[in-house]
Enzyme design. Structure first.
Site, PDB file in Angstrom:
ATOM      1  N   SER A 237       0.857  -1.190   0.000  1.00 35.17           N
ATOM      2  CA  SER A 237       0.000   0.000   0.000  1.00 35.17           C
ATOM      3  C   SER A 237       0.888   1.232   0.000  1.00 35.17           C
ATOM      4  O   SER A 237       2.053   1.167   0.435  1.00 35.17           O
ATOM      5  CB  SER A 237      -0.895  -0.001   1.250  1.00 35.17           C
ATOM      6  OG  SER A 237      -1.473   1.274   1.469  1.00 35.17           O
TER       7      SER A 237
ATOM      8  N   TYR B 125      -2.478  -0.976  10.450  1.00 41.28           N
ATOM      9  CA  TYR B 125      -2.409  -1.196   9.005  1.00 41.28           C
ATOM     10  C   TYR B 125      -1.092  -0.667   8.449  1.00 41.28           C
ATOM     11  O   TYR B 125      -0.409  -1.346   7.681  1.00 41.28           O
ATOM     12  CB  TYR B 125      -3.598  -0.507   8.333  1.00 41.28           C
ATOM     13  CG  TYR B 125      -3.643  -0.659   6.830  1.00 41.28           C
ATOM     14  CD1 TYR B 125      -4.075  -1.849   6.248  1.00 41.28           C
ATOM     15  CD2 TYR B 125      -3.277   0.386   5.989  1.00 41.28           C
ATOM     16  CE1 TYR B 125      -4.131  -1.988   4.871  1.00 41.28           C
ATOM     17  CE2 TYR B 125      -3.326   0.260   4.611  1.00 41.28           C
ATOM     18  CZ  TYR B 125      -3.753  -0.931   4.062  1.00 41.28           C
ATOM     19  OH  TYR B 125      -3.803  -1.067   2.691  1.00 41.28           O
TER      20      TYR B 125
END
Length: 257
Positions: free
Chosen positions: A145, A158
């Site tokens: 990401s 995350y």
């Protein structure tokens, strides 16, 4: 024109929907036989199987929870049994939970880390052991990401998982190269997927996000899948340990601010 993945078998984790499904379709289009994965087999998996079979490719679906090491190891071993080999592992499965740092629970932290990092770690380990035992080359592509680089307030676990994935990929690129195993990350930015549905439905928030993206739009799952397909192919034979950002310029723009 020859298919770039002719005689290749690919496993894509978390491929019932979104980017994972797009990756499965793209690799199948380019000639791969595909093993799909999700928590459970449902109508989404059924649809993908019909689409991939229509391309003339072999396809199967395996249920597994990527946050469980036992299930991950079984998934890789079962995937190898289905078509007799495994050439490409796409570690796509992942999740995020929103919470300010002071409120993050151990349960939520563990779920994110176990899925996004530990599951990838042991899936790749099991795949690498197979490649070594059979003296076969292999390719691993991880779905990272932009948040392996960019902060994301209220998503600390995350961000930690994706930052860890970046270092895991760099470390394994060195360690697995003698086994002829390449490993890279693809790092999507803001992409139109089910996980971003709330954002897509919030016009004010969406406008704010788009203002920070030089290309001024959300990405498409097919655009991410195209980069995954490149990295999984022999066209990227000299690429390992890298992260390819698919973010419309978001990361660069953020760093310039």
């Amino acid at each position: 024109m020859a298919k770039k993945f002719k005689n290749k078998v690919a496993l894509i984790t978390g491929s019932s929907q979104g980017i994972g499904a797009a990756c499965a379709l793209r690799l199948a289009k380019d000639g791969a036989d595909v093993i799909l994965n999700g928590h459970k087999f449902d109508e989404r998996g059924e649809k993908l199987i019909r689409q991939i079979k229509a391309m003339g490719r072999k396809v199967s679906f395996l249920e597994a929870d990527i946050s469980s090491v036992a299930e991950v190891v079984k998934l890789i071993k079962d995937a190898i049994k289905i078509f007799g080999k495994l050439d490409i592992l796409i570690n796509n499965a992942g999740l995020e939970t929103k919470s300010d740092f002071l409120s993050v629970s151990e349960k939520d932290y563990d779920k994110v880390m176990d899925t996004n990092l530990k599951g990838v770690f042991f899936a790749t380990q099991t795949f690498a052991k197979y490649c070594k035992s059979k003296k076969r080359a292999g390719v691993v592509v991880n779905m990272s990401s932009v948040h392996e680089e960019i902060v994301f307030p209220n998503f600390a676990a995350y961000c930690v998982s994706k930052g860890g994935l970046k270092m895991l990929t760099r470390n394994l690129a060195s360690e697995l190269a003698p086994l002829r195993i390449r490993i890279n990350n693809v790092a999507p930015g803001a992409v139109s997927t089910p996980i971003n549905q709330d954002l897509l439905n919030n016009k004010k928030q969406l406008k704010s996000v788009l203002e920070n993206i030089p290309l001024k739009r959300m990405g498409k799952v097919e655009e991410v899948a195209a980069v995954v397909a490149f990295l999984a192919s022999d066209e990227a034979a000299y690429v390992t340990g890298s992260t390819y950002f698919v973010d419309g310029g978001l990361t660069y723009h953020y760093e310039e601010q």
